[in-house]
Motif scaffolding. Structure first.
Motif, PDB file in Angstrom:
ATOM      1  N   UNK A  65       0.822  -1.215   0.000  1.00  0.00           N
ATOM      2  CA  UNK A  65       0.000   0.000   0.000  1.00  0.00           C
ATOM      3  C   UNK A  65       0.852   1.259   0.000  1.00  0.00           C
ATOM      4  N   UNK A 123       3.090   4.359  -1.105  1.00  0.00           N
ATOM      5  CA  UNK A 123       3.127   5.264  -2.261  1.00  0.00           C
ATOM      6  C   UNK A 123       4.577   5.566  -2.640  1.00  0.00           C
ATOM      7  N   UNK A 139       2.233   7.293  -7.576  1.00  0.00           N
ATOM      8  CA  UNK A 139       1.470   8.532  -7.374  1.00  0.00           C
ATOM      9  C   UNK A 139       1.017   9.082  -8.727  1.00  0.00           C
ATOM     10  N   UNK A 162      -2.848   9.598  -9.911  1.00  0.00           N
ATOM     11  CA  UNK A 162      -3.350  10.921 -10.317  1.00  0.00           C
ATOM     12  C   UNK A 162      -3.965  10.829 -11.721  1.00  0.00           C
ATOM     13  N   UNK A 164      -3.834   7.908   2.546  1.00  0.00           N
ATOM     14  CA  UNK A 164      -4.818   8.518   1.651  1.00  0.00           C
ATOM     15  C   UNK A 164      -5.898   7.498   1.304  1.00  0.00           C
ATOM     16  N   UNK A 221      -8.826   6.450  -1.077  1.00  0.00           N
ATOM     17  CA  UNK A 221      -9.291   6.745  -2.440  1.00  0.00           C
ATOM     18  C   UNK A 221     -10.641   6.083  -2.710  1.00  0.00           C
ATOM     19  N   UNK A 222     -11.474   6.700  -3.519  1.00  0.00           N
ATOM     20  CA  UNK A 222     -12.693   6.027  -3.984  1.00  0.00           C
ATOM     21  C   UNK A 222     -12.291   5.033  -5.086  1.00  0.00           C
ATOM     22  N   UNK A 229     -13.698   7.888 -10.012  1.00  0.00           N
ATOM     23  CA  UNK A 229     -14.386   9.184  -9.916  1.00  0.00           C
ATOM     24  C   UNK A 229     -15.885   9.002 -10.118  1.00  0.00           C
ATOM     25  N   UNK A 274     -10.461  15.824  -7.113  1.00  0.00           N
ATOM     26  CA  UNK A 274      -9.360  15.593  -8.049  1.00  0.00           C
ATOM     27  C   UNK A 274      -8.129  16.403  -7.611  1.00  0.00           C
ATOM     28  N   UNK A 290      -6.584  14.602  -4.679  1.00  0.00           N
ATOM     29  CA  UNK A 290      -5.849  13.388  -5.090  1.00  0.00           C
ATOM     30  C   UNK A 290      -4.487  13.772  -5.681  1.00  0.00           C
ATOM     31  N   UNK A 291      -4.403  14.939  -6.291  1.00  0.00           N
ATOM     32  CA  UNK A 291      -3.119  15.363  -6.893  1.00  0.00           C
ATOM     33  C   UNK A 291      -2.034  15.614  -5.831  1.00  0.00           C
ATOM     34  N   UNK A 337      -1.313  13.335  -3.580  1.00  0.00           N
ATOM     35  CA  UNK A 337      -1.073  12.012  -2.990  1.00  0.00           C
ATOM     36  C   UNK A 337       0.416  11.676  -2.850  1.00  0.00           C
ATOM     37  N   UNK A 338       1.256  12.313  -3.648  1.00  0.00           N
ATOM     38  CA  UNK A 338       2.697  12.050  -3.543  1.00  0.00           C
ATOM     39  C   UNK A 338       3.243  12.409  -2.159  1.00  0.00           C
ATOM     40  N   UNK A 383       1.862  11.698   0.516  1.00  0.00           N
ATOM     41  CA  UNK A 383       1.364  10.697   1.463  1.00  0.00           C
ATOM     42  C   UNK A 383       2.279   9.473   1.508  1.00  0.00           C
ATOM     43  N   UNK A 437      -1.652   4.485   0.501  1.00  0.00           N
ATOM     44  CA  UNK A 437      -2.979   4.704  -0.086  1.00  0.00           C
ATOM     45  C   UNK A 437      -3.820   3.458   0.126  1.00  0.00           C
TER      46      UNK A 437
END
Lengths: 204, 204
Positions: free
Chosen positions: A189, A191, A196, A200, B123, B125-126, B129, B155, B158-159, B161-162, B164, B167
């Motif tokens: 899990x 990142x 990433x 995105x 993070x 995530x769904x 989208x 969105x 989510x950008x 996420x790096x 973090x 995920x």
């Protein structure tokens, strides 16, 4: 099936002998899709051992020639024989995103960490030194002197634990397997930059 | 009962709204011994909300005065009200070796990481989208325009996420809980300098 590919990682299981590393690894291999790295050796196969499964059995010439080309992640000489982890197979699996498991001694593990700083070192500990002594004595194949030497070697090995990433006390086997599995699942899990970017893009 | 004390760590769960963060956190709290950090706010309590459980409800003066003293790990203003994570309670729990869970939005999580670089950002995530859109529409409390804004905000979030560490795609809730639990369990096996010393002394 995961939505995003996880990165292939090298998990190195080590620790003193008689801590149950082998059993732990076998249980992990039953639970998770991970490749076991097979060592190469110059010693002769024992009865029932299969080339490519238990070891890659090679002659000294071939071993030395591969070693000279930097073909080992770690290497050790035990009496007259050589043992080592061939680099190519491990690197190939990792590049395909596969996880690889390596069960080796502490000296070997530290060599691997130097060669591949991203490898994950997991130290397997006995519940106590007394318990380790019991386990070694239980095998009943060694003299008092040999046992003393092995305990002292184990204590030396444990003193290297700061170079490791994780530790597992192998007291209850199921618990130890669960801990090992958690470590590997958690990395799945994790990142990293390429992932990433992939995430995105997926949610754009 | 573990043989060695693990370090208290701060786990920050965040991600876009409607990804099921709250449910995930509640499930984790049932499974693992971890403290939930309670936010502080200046808004008035809603029916059924209890001070110290849902929020610490304070007036603006008190909030501002604490903020001026650097008393928040993260802070946000939403319309006329302030929301924030009080630093003292979190630090106290961590110093006692307790794990702490924080459920906040992406902006807040990034502030926490700056204040406490050792915090672990997860993070949520769904599945996609489209699925996020369904979940938001399912609430049926928002106009088309509001939904569009929320998706676009998601969105944007989510950008980030790096920044973090981990995920989790919250598709199947049980799987998501298992992943979250693995991350926390793995850290409980992580070696850090003080622990290494403790281990070496134990096996001497």
């Amino acid at each position: 099936m995961e939505k995003f590919d996880s990165k292939g990682r090298l998990y190195v299981i080590s620790g003193p002998s008689a801590t149950g590393k082998g059993t732990l690894c076998r249980r992990l291999l039953q639970k998770r899709d991970i490749e076991l790295s097979v060592s190469m050796t110059t010693r002769t196969p024992r009865k029932g051992e299969i080339d490519g499964r238990d070891y890659y059995f090679v002659d000294k010439e071939s071993f030395k020639s591969l070693w000279e080309k930097g073909g080992f992640l770690e290497f050790a000489q035990v009496f007259d024989n050589y043992y080592g982890t061939p680099r190519a197979k491990v690197e190939e699996s990792l590049s395909k995103g596969r996880n690889v498991l390596l069960e080796i001694d502490v000296q070997g593990a530290l060599q691997v960490k130097q060669e591949m700083s991203e490898s994950i070192l997991i130290f397997i500990l006995p519940p106590s030194i007394d318990e380790l002594k019991n386990r070694i004595c239980g095998r009943a194949t060694e003299t008092e002197e040999q046992i003393k030497k092995r305990i002292s070697k184990s204590v030396d090995e444990i003193s290297q634990i700061l170079h490791y990433d994780y530790y597992i006390v192998n007291d209850d086997l199921d618990e130890a397997v669960a801990k090992l599995t958690s470590i590997i699942d958690a990395y799945d899990s994790k990142i990293y930059p390429d992932l990433a970017k992939e995430i995105i893009n997926f949610y754009k």
